[in-house]
Design a protein around this motif. Structure first.
Motif, PDB file in Angstrom:
ATOM      1  N   PRO A 152       0.768  -1.039   0.066  1.00 35.37           N
ATOM      2  CA  PRO A 152       0.240   0.073  -0.090  1.00 35.37           C
ATOM      3  C   PRO A 152       0.629   1.405  -0.190  1.00 35.37           C
ATOM      4  O   PRO A 152       2.089   1.207   0.288  1.00 35.37           O
ATOM      5  CB  PRO A 152      -0.926  -0.101   1.419  1.00 35.37           C
ATOM      6  CG  PRO A 152      -0.039  -0.852   2.211  1.00 35.37           C
ATOM      7  CD  PRO A 152       0.689  -1.983   1.248  1.00 35.37           C
ATOM      8  N   GLY A 153       0.327   2.409  -0.489  1.00 38.90           N
ATOM      9  CA  GLY A 153       0.725   3.794  -0.468  1.00 38.90           C
ATOM     10  C   GLY A 153       1.964   4.142  -1.104  1.00 38.90           C
ATOM     11  O   GLY A 153       2.777   5.260  -0.838  1.00 38.90           O
ATOM     12  N   ILE A 154       2.303   3.283  -2.306  1.00 38.11           N
ATOM     13  CA  ILE A 154       3.465   3.865  -3.042  1.00 38.11           C
ATOM     14  C   ILE A 154       3.147   4.765  -4.112  1.00 38.11           C
ATOM     15  O   ILE A 154       1.883   4.622  -4.756  1.00 38.11           O
ATOM     16  CB  ILE A 154       3.896   2.525  -3.823  1.00 38.11           C
ATOM     17  CG1 ILE A 154       4.558   1.544  -2.909  1.00 38.11           C
ATOM     18  CG2 ILE A 154       5.077   2.599  -4.842  1.00 38.11           C
ATOM     19  CD1 ILE A 154       4.976   0.112  -3.047  1.00 38.11           C
ATOM     20  N   ILE A 155       3.981   5.763  -4.088  1.00 38.69           N
ATOM     21  CA  ILE A 155       3.854   6.666  -5.199  1.00 38.69           C
ATOM     22  C   ILE A 155       4.284   6.279  -6.506  1.00 38.69           C
ATOM     23  O   ILE A 155       5.601   5.835  -6.629  1.00 38.69           O
ATOM     24  CB  ILE A 155       4.509   8.054  -4.653  1.00 38.69           C
ATOM     25  CG1 ILE A 155       3.872   8.464  -3.189  1.00 38.69           C
ATOM     26  CG2 ILE A 155       4.496   9.364  -5.719  1.00 38.69           C
ATOM     27  CD1 ILE A 155       4.600   9.611  -2.632  1.00 38.69           C
ATOM     28  N   PRO A 156       3.836   6.199  -7.608  1.00 39.75           N
ATOM     29  CA  PRO A 156       4.236   5.756  -8.811  1.00 39.75           C
ATOM     30  C   PRO A 156       5.113   6.357  -9.535  1.00 39.75           C
ATOM     31  O   PRO A 156       5.938   5.942 -10.470  1.00 39.75           O
ATOM     32  CB  PRO A 156       2.905   5.534  -9.599  1.00 39.75           C
ATOM     33  CG  PRO A 156       2.038   6.306  -9.328  1.00 39.75           C
ATOM     34  CD  PRO A 156       2.286   6.754  -7.480  1.00 39.75           C
ATOM     35  N   ALA A 157       5.303   7.779  -9.484  1.00 42.37           N
ATOM     36  CA  ALA A 157       5.888   8.660 -10.195  1.00 42.37           C
ATOM     37  C   ALA A 157       6.168   9.939  -9.721  1.00 42.37           C
ATOM     38  O   ALA A 157       5.336  10.450  -8.911  1.00 42.37           O
ATOM     39  CB  ALA A 157       5.584   8.801 -11.849  1.00 42.37           C
ATOM     40  N   TRP A 158       7.261  10.773  -9.926  1.00 40.04           N
ATOM     41  CA  TRP A 158       7.452  12.092  -9.549  1.00 40.04           C
ATOM     42  C   TRP A 158       8.128  12.782 -10.672  1.00 40.04           C
ATOM     43  O   TRP A 158       8.606  12.382 -11.705  1.00 40.04           O
ATOM     44  CB  TRP A 158       8.527  12.209  -8.321  1.00 40.04           C
ATOM     45  CG  TRP A 158       8.172  11.655  -7.153  1.00 40.04           C
ATOM     46  CD1 TRP A 158       8.374  10.087  -7.042  1.00 40.04           C
ATOM     47  CD2 TRP A 158       8.048  12.029  -5.878  1.00 40.04           C
ATOM     48  NE1 TRP A 158       8.125   9.578  -5.749  1.00 40.04           N
ATOM     49  CE2 TRP A 158       7.846  11.062  -5.010  1.00 40.04           C
ATOM     50  CE3 TRP A 158       7.990  13.367  -5.391  1.00 40.04           C
ATOM     51  CZ2 TRP A 158       7.708  11.280  -3.686  1.00 40.04           C
ATOM     52  CZ3 TRP A 158       7.720  13.645  -3.940  1.00 40.04           C
ATOM     53  CH2 TRP A 158       7.347  12.720  -3.321  1.00 40.04           C
ATOM     54  N   TYR A 159       8.074  14.099 -10.493  1.00 36.89           N
ATOM     55  CA  TYR A 159       8.793  15.232 -11.525  1.00 36.89           C
ATOM     56  C   TYR A 159       9.881  15.367 -10.779  1.00 36.89           C
ATOM     57  O   TYR A 159       9.876  15.742  -9.689  1.00 36.89           O
ATOM     58  CB  TYR A 159       7.925  16.335 -11.850  1.00 36.89           C
ATOM     59  CG  TYR A 159       6.534  16.146 -12.657  1.00 36.89           C
ATOM     60  CD1 TYR A 159       6.847  15.769 -13.988  1.00 36.89           C
ATOM     61  CD2 TYR A 159       5.362  16.384 -12.203  1.00 36.89           C
ATOM     62  CE1 TYR A 159       5.659  15.669 -14.765  1.00 36.89           C
ATOM     63  CE2 TYR A 159       4.315  16.175 -12.828  1.00 36.89           C
ATOM     64  CZ  TYR A 159       4.335  15.786 -14.085  1.00 36.89           C
ATOM     65  OH  TYR A 159       3.235  15.537 -15.016  1.00 36.89           O
TER      66      TYR A 159
END
Length: 566
Positions: free
Chosen positions: A400-407
């Motif tokens: 749970p709760g994983i951020i898939p991408a960033w700038y």
């Protein structure tokens, strides 16, 4: 994944310079182990190796750095069937090649020079540019009097190469389409690679191709082009496996469809600071979760540590060696490879120790006779930290709760080593259209998918030393349907500063290895959108961070979403 080769495969690695801190097990103990059911055969404590990847029907057993005939005689004596090698290993007319042919030892042939030895873009380019800027600080060569490079799906022909630029370029050559490309991409020379493959593909000793050794930089475009080149040159021949080595979570920025058929995963648990028994099991599960979310069922071979010296502790004990091999088999490996046999100066390896050779001989015989290894019961701490099932499985279960991408923007130079105190142009403005001066030229915000929560920074910048004394920024948005309390679970290498909007919510300073979920920070997520802004600084070695969100009991939060998406 093409599966026509999968019943006869192989692999290899080199030293990972990624720092290996203690795994934050207490922070992982409550993770649910929800995943697809494993299909590996487990009979009591006897665990089968993945039978899809073999050398002449036997599990893959190999070594890195076995150059002389004396080395190869020892390889054969301890029961290995594979070496990571070069032309002299492939040539049956050489002493090495003749010995290998006679004893059925196969070669995983190095094509890594076509990735690690070529230039990269110094800055972003448009589809119209005919002079393409290269980064002279990070080297690489191409034929000076003209040739071709491939970037993503575009072939570019050039008239002249200099360390600073490709001059006189024809864009969209050979019926490809000209396109814009971002800075940092490693270029690929398809003509040189095709010639190399054509010259070795008919060797009776050839088992497969080794295309990546850890983290040369932003290489995924070049790796896909290399894969296409090998398949084109081999045509309808044996479809030998293409293998790539990964020595950190962040190195998986260079993994995806069309990169390789077999992963070589290596983590070295013995260092000057002691023996980290949990390192292999924990890291392999997370790496496979990342990889198999992109390429379901991708097989892997485990590279274990039989070397010592210069930061890597003393000679491994019998128990440590056995445990390493068991831990890879427990996670579903198709084979076991070690680094190294001999090294000219810095390290001692398994060829230098009769005690280590005894363990290899014993384990290899067990594996060759049965296709399996007797595996000791999983330690309690390892079982508590497990996030994927034991054995062979196709796709990862949810975490749970994983951020898939960033700038992300960087690397930004920090010559005075101010680290978190040094303010760089993106800070306080967060204009995603802005271009800033980076360490070796202009840099801009780029969307970067995470490796199941890890933002790889050093791996994308190339040689590890290049990124020392640098900073990067990352931004994303979390959306919550209600205001709710949460734990923000962080890993960091090295300094890390986190803002929600303009409010600082976490700060950590000093040298550190990136261990997922190492820090747990209580936060309040407001209803609606919350901009998350991160500053990460590098002091030495590798570089990056991880972040995910759970509730205060470490269970999934309701209704979270993130932007950008994957």
């Amino acid at each position: 994944m093409n599966k026509t080769w999968i019943r006869s495969v192989k692999v290899l690695p080199i030293l990972s310079k990624y720092r290996q801190g203690a795994v934050g097990l207490a922070l992982l103990a409550c993770l649910a182990m929800a995943a697809s059911a494993p299909v590996g055969a487990l009979e009591g404590d006897v665990m089968k190796l993945d039978p899809r990847c073999t050398v002449d029907g036997k599990p893959l057993l190999g070594t890195y750095v076995a150059e002389s005939l004396e080395d190869l005689e020892l390889v054969n004596e301890v029961g290995m069937n594979m070496v990571i090698g070069d032309r002299e290993h492939l040539d049956p007319a050489s002493p090495q090649g003749a010995f290998m042919l006679e004893n059925g030892i196969k070669v995983l042939y190095h094509l890594t020079k076509h990735i690690h030895g070529t230039p990269r873009l110094a800055s972003a380019i448009s589809a119209e540019q005919t002079e393409i800027p290269l980064d002279p600080k990070r080297g690489g060569t191409l034929p000076e009097d003209g040739g071709a490079v491939q970037i993503e799906d575009e072939l570019i022909r050039y008239e002249r190469f200099t360390p600073e630029a490709l001059v006189g370029c024809t864009r969209g050559a050979d019926d490809t389409s000209p396109a814009a490309h971002h800075e940092g991409i490693i270029l690929f020379n398809p003509e040189a690679c095709a010639k190399d493959v054509a010259e070795v593909k008919d060797s009776p000793n050839l088992w497969g191709y080794y295309v990546l050794d850890d983290s040369p930089g932003d290489a995924i475009s070049a790796l896909r082009a290399l894969y296409q080149t090998v398949r084109r040159v081999e045509g309808d021949s044996e479809h030998r496996p293409i293998c790539a080595g990964f020595g950190s979570d962040g190195a998986l920025a260079n993994f995806g469809p069309g990169v390789c058929d077999l992963m070589l995963i290596y983590w070295y648990p013995i260092s000057d600071s002691g023996y980290n028994r949990l390192l292999i099991s924990h890291k392999v599960q997370w790496m496979l979760a990342t990889a198999r979310a992109r390429v379901p069922g991708i097989p892997f071979a485990g590279i274990f540590q039989t070397f010592w010296g210069e930061g890597f502790g003393g000679e491994p004990t019998r128990q440590q060696l056995r445990e390493q091999m068991e831990d890879f088999v427990r996670e579903g490996a198709c084979g076991l490879i070690t680094f190294l046999c001999h090294h000219p100066s810095t390290y001692k390896g398994w060829a230098d120790s009769e005690a280590v050779q005894d363990v290899l001989r014993e384990v290899h015989q067990e594996v060759l006779d049965t296709g399996a290894l007797e595996v000791s019961p999983e330690p309690e701490a390892m079982a508590q930290a497990r996030v994927q099932p034991k054995g062979i499985w196709e796709t990862p279960g949810p975490i749970p709760g994983i951020i898939p991408a960033w700038y992300v923007i960087g690397p930004l130079d920090d010559p005075n080593r101010g680290y978190l105190a040094a303010v760089h142009p993106p800070e306080g403005h967060w204009d995603l259209e802005a271009v800033h001066e980076g360490r070796s030229g202009p840099v801009r915000w780029l969307k970067r998918p995470t490796q199941w929560g890890v933002v790889a920074l050093g791996e994308l910048q190339g040689p590890h030393a290049y990124t020392a004394g640098t900073a990067a920024y990352a931004v994303c948005t979390v959306t919550s349907p209600i205001e709710q309390q949460a734990l923000m679970l962080l890993g960091r290498d090295d300094d890390l500063l986190v803002w929600f909007g303009d409010k600082e919510v976490a700060r950590f300073e000093g040298v550190n290895g990136l261990n997922r979920d190492e820090e747990a920070v209580p936060v309040t997520l407001p209803a609606g959108d919350t901009p998350i802004r991160v500053k990460c600084c590098n002091r030495k070695g590798m570089w990056g961070f991880s972040m995910r969100f759970v509730d205060l009991e470490r269970n999934p939060l309701d209704g979270l979403s993130f932007s950008p998406g994957e």
